[in-house]
Scaffold this active site. Structure first.
Site, PDB file in Angstrom:
ATOM      1  N   ASN A 180       0.805  -1.234   0.000  1.00 35.92           N
ATOM      2  CA  ASN A 180       0.000   0.000   0.000  1.00 35.92           C
ATOM      3  C   ASN A 180       0.833   1.277   0.000  1.00 35.92           C
ATOM      4  O   ASN A 180       0.363   2.323  -0.420  1.00 35.92           O
ATOM      5  CB  ASN A 180      -1.004  -0.010   1.158  1.00 35.92           C
ATOM      6  CG  ASN A 180      -0.347   0.091   2.506  1.00 35.92           C
ATOM      7  OD1 ASN A 180       0.782  -0.338   2.686  1.00 35.92           O
ATOM      8  ND2 ASN A 180      -1.060   0.653   3.470  1.00 35.92           N
ATOM      9  N   GLY A 201       2.331  -5.428   7.868  1.00 39.59           N
ATOM     10  CA  GLY A 201       1.297  -6.220   7.199  1.00 39.59           C
ATOM     11  C   GLY A 201       0.165  -6.520   8.161  1.00 39.59           C
ATOM     12  O   GLY A 201      -0.094  -5.748   9.091  1.00 39.59           O
ATOM     13  N   SER A 202      -0.473  -7.665   7.954  1.00 35.25           N
ATOM     14  CA  SER A 202      -1.687  -7.962   8.711  1.00 35.25           C
ATOM     15  C   SER A 202      -1.378  -8.474  10.118  1.00 35.25           C
ATOM     16  O   SER A 202      -0.278  -8.968  10.395  1.00 35.25           O
ATOM     17  CB  SER A 202      -2.509  -9.026   7.970  1.00 35.25           C
ATOM     18  OG  SER A 202      -1.821 -10.268   8.038  1.00 35.25           O
ATOM     19  N   GLY A 204       1.588 -10.913  11.374  1.00 38.77           N
ATOM     20  CA  GLY A 204       2.455 -10.380  12.429  1.00 38.77           C
ATOM     21  C   GLY A 204       2.565 -11.367  13.576  1.00 38.77           C
ATOM     22  O   GLY A 204       3.651 -11.598  14.126  1.00 38.77           O
ATOM     23  N   GLU A 233       4.590  -3.846  12.445  1.00 35.51           N
ATOM     24  CA  GLU A 233       3.736  -2.679  12.187  1.00 35.51           C
ATOM     25  C   GLU A 233       2.481  -3.255  11.533  1.00 35.51           C
ATOM     26  O   GLU A 233       2.498  -3.612  10.369  1.00 35.51           O
ATOM     27  CB  GLU A 233       4.498  -1.784  11.194  1.00 35.51           C
ATOM     28  CG  GLU A 233       4.219  -0.326  11.256  1.00 35.51           C
ATOM     29  CD  GLU A 233       4.204   0.221  12.643  1.00 35.51           C
ATOM     30  OE1 GLU A 233       5.259   0.331  13.262  1.00 35.51           O
ATOM     31  OE2 GLU A 233       3.102   0.548  13.120  1.00 35.51           O
ATOM     32  N   CYS A 283      -3.042   1.693   6.771  1.00 26.55           N
ATOM     33  CA  CYS A 283      -3.290   1.228   8.141  1.00 26.55           C
ATOM     34  C   CYS A 283      -3.731   2.386   9.018  1.00 26.55           C
ATOM     35  O   CYS A 283      -4.289   2.186  10.081  1.00 26.55           O
ATOM     36  CB  CYS A 283      -2.123   0.451   8.723  1.00 26.55           C
ATOM     37  SG  CYS A 283      -0.558   1.179   8.439  1.00 26.55           S
ATOM     38  N   GLU A 327       8.397   3.094  14.006  1.00 25.21           N
ATOM     39  CA  GLU A 327       9.203   3.431  12.835  1.00 25.21           C
ATOM     40  C   GLU A 327       9.317   4.943  12.771  1.00 25.21           C
ATOM     41  O   GLU A 327       8.621   5.659  13.493  1.00 25.21           O
ATOM     42  CB  GLU A 327       8.523   2.982  11.534  1.00 25.21           C
ATOM     43  CG  GLU A 327       7.932   1.644  11.552  1.00 25.21           C
ATOM     44  CD  GLU A 327       7.995   0.936  10.214  1.00 25.21           C
ATOM     45  OE1 GLU A 327       6.936   0.719   9.640  1.00 25.21           O
ATOM     46  OE2 GLU A 327       9.103   0.594   9.752  1.00 25.21           O
TER      47      GLU A 327
HETATM   48  C1  UN1 Z   1       0.378   2.839   6.185  1.00 25.20           C
HETATM   49  O1  UN1 Z   1      -0.777   2.916   5.795  1.00 25.20           O
HETATM   50  O2  UN1 Z   1       0.874   1.737   6.461  1.00 25.20           O
HETATM   51  O3  UN1 Z   1       0.133   8.475   7.978  1.00 25.20           O
HETATM   52  C2  UN1 Z   1       1.301   4.000   6.274  1.00 25.20           C
HETATM   53  C3  UN1 Z   1      -0.098   8.080   6.830  1.00 25.20           C
HETATM   54  C4  UN1 Z   1       1.051   7.810   5.909  1.00 25.20           C
HETATM   55  C5  UN1 Z   1       1.629   6.462   6.143  1.00 25.20           C
HETATM   56  C6  UN1 Z   1       0.635   5.336   6.146  1.00 25.20           C
HETATM   57  N1  UN1 Z   1       2.059   8.819   6.137  1.00 25.20           N
HETATM   58  O4  UN1 Z   1      -1.235   7.890   6.430  1.00 25.20           O
END
Ligand code: UN1
Length: 494
Positions: A150, A226-227, A231, A248, A282, A462
């Site tokens: 993504n 990932g999911s 994880g 993450e 995410c 991260e």
């Molecule tokens: C993600 O969807 O894994 O804060 C990262 C945000 C982006 C990063 C998303 N800077 O939506």
């Protein structure tokens, strides 16, 4: 037809099996190229190369390592438009967002290049005279970076840049949906001067490469985005081996709208956070928690805006919402719509795939809103990773905070209000790694820590300097230049 090879020990190579797969555009079905299908053997070779390269790379001065990153960032700037277009074709996000993804990769690369002249340790007083106490950051060793599709440019840089600047070597296993962007990133780093073996790329659909990396005794750290299910698996495999793991995972992020909020501003933030990247972040907003007095008004404004969103190919400037990544994603989102209806939520808009005209060639789903959602419904608890928004009504800020926090994830939370006291109270009480006041749940910047609580991860972050905690080990160093035995905790200082 372009062929995208693996990169092992400084060479672009085919897989031993000779196998290749096709990479397709999710908006049109167009074949973009052939991708070499790596397997356990390629993973093994890549780990061996990374292990060999580590002994030299860790001794290469960090400011020199950083120079390579600075050059790579500059090349990304020069190629930004080309990379963004490639990303839209490979992954589907609209061009403006693809540019943002590349920009985030550039930002992270510059930021971590800057760390090459910091990587700060500590010097602290020692208990005795003629003795120094200090700490330095050592690299962890060989890092396996396993990344999702993504954010094909941003997320790999979040992992690779801190790893490399700190003196680790790496194996990069990108999602099989976005190998081309991974290939381009590695090529840039190669051209920027990274020595052979320091970074290796192994692509391959299925779990073979990932499992080989996970189980390999010479991989010191697995950094995985990932999911939740994957994880958990990574954690389980790594635990008995005492392998370091950075996870993450997902989110079930909410935007709370209080009765005093600027509703038009809130609607903009909600639509951007819920339907930007077609809900495939995410950090995506998948719940709106609204105070009862403004529920009707907010919903009306939201629906009007969502109905006006245009689906299409992300390269078309009039497109607001691109496709989902693949057919399975369309099915998964459809399944959640069915679940939501069954649970008694009220479908207000969307709720089905879109296949009229050119859309039939891609994986499109209409932006969807459910109202009357109860906080304990699966719709409001599970990560959908698609354009589905649940509206939950509450009677106070306190209730909103409870609803916000009672989910298996804790990545990003947002609050719209004009009341400064309520804003600060919420920032104190919202349980998530990232909080926003009067802004949506997406759009974190790279200089601050990124990550979350509960099922979102395993306590690491991260981005920002917090990332260095993942990619380095502290080493404490004592230098006693007194020329005599000085016993800590025992000998008094006269
Ligand atoms: C993600 O969807 O894994 O804060 C990262 C945000 C982006 C990063 C998303 N800077 O939506």
């Amino acid at each position: 037809m372009d062929v995208y090879r693996n990169y092992i020990d400084g060479r672009w190579v085919e897989a031993a099996s000779g196998a290749r797969t096709e990479d397709r555009n999710p908006a049109t079905g167009e074949v973009l190229g052939q991708v070499v299908k790596g397997g356990a053997r390629e993973a093994e070779e890549a780990v061996a190369a990374a292990r060999r390269a580590f002994d030299r790379w860790r001794l290469y001065p960090a400011p020199r390592r950083a120079e390579i990153l600075f050059r790579a960032a500059q090349m990304m700037v020069e190629r930004k438009e080309e990379l963004a277009r490639m990303m839209t074709r490979e992954m589907g996000k609209v061009l403006a967002e693809a540019r943002g993804d590349v920009q985030e990769g550039i930002d992270m690369t510059y930021f971590m290049a800057g760390e090459g002249r910091r990587l700060a340790g500590q010097t602290v007083p020692a208990e005795h005279p003629d003795k120094w106490a200090m700490s330095v950051r050592d690299p962890v060793g060989v890092v396996a970076a396993i990344t999702p599709w993504n954010f094909p440019m941003a997320i790999p840089t979040w992992k690779l840049m801190p790893a490399l600047v700190a003196g680790n070597t790496a194996i990069f296993k990108p999602a099989s949906e976005t190998p081309i962007l991974a290939y381009e990133l590695v090529r840039i780093l190669e051209e920027a001067g990274l020595p052979p073996g320091v970074l290796n790329l192994v692509t391959g659909p299925g779990s073979e490469v990932g499992e080989a990396l996970l189980n390999h005794p010479d991989v010191d750290l697995i950094s995985f985005t990932g999911s939740l299910e994957m994880g958990r698996h990574v954690q389980e495999v790594a635990a008995p081996k005492l392998k370091r793991v950075h996870l993450e995972l997902g989110g079930k992020n909410a935007i709370t709208v209080l009765a005093d909020a600027d509703l038009d501003l809130a609607v903009q933030g909600i639509v951007w956070s819920a339907f930007g990247t077609t809900g495939q972040r995410c950090t995506a907003c998948s719940r709106v928690i609204v105070e009862r007095p403004v529920h009707g008004q907010l919903l009306e404004k939201l629906v009007a805006r969502v109905q006006a969103l245009r689906l299409g190919d992300g390269l078309d400037p009039s497109t607001d919402v691109g496709p989902l990544i693949n057919r399975a994603a369309v099915e998964k989102v459809g399944e959640y719509v069915r679940i939501g209806k069954e649970e008694g939520a009220r479908l207000v808009v969307g709720g089905e795939p879109a296949a009229e005209g050119d859309l039939a060639r891609g994986h499109f789903f209409r932006p969807t809103i459910f109202d009357g959602v109860r906080p304990d419904m699966r719709l409001a608890q599970e990560e959908i990773f698609g354009p589905v928004l649940s509206v939950i009504t509450v009677d106070s800020l306190e209730e909103a905070v409870q609803v916000n926090n009672r989910v298996p994830y804790g990545l990003s939370s947002a609050l719209y209000t004009r009341d400064v006291n309520k804003a600060f109270r919420a920032m104190r009480d919202l349980s998530s790694g990232i909080c926003y006041v009067n802004a949506g749940t997406i759009g974190a910047e790279i200089q601050l820590p990124f990550g979350g609580v509960r099922g979102t991860g395993n306590g690491h972050r991260e981005a920002g300097i917090a990332a260095l905690e993942v990619y380095t080990e502290w080493k404490a160093i004592y230098v006693d230049f007194s020329g005599k035995l000085q016993r800590a905790q025992i000998d008094p200082v006269s």
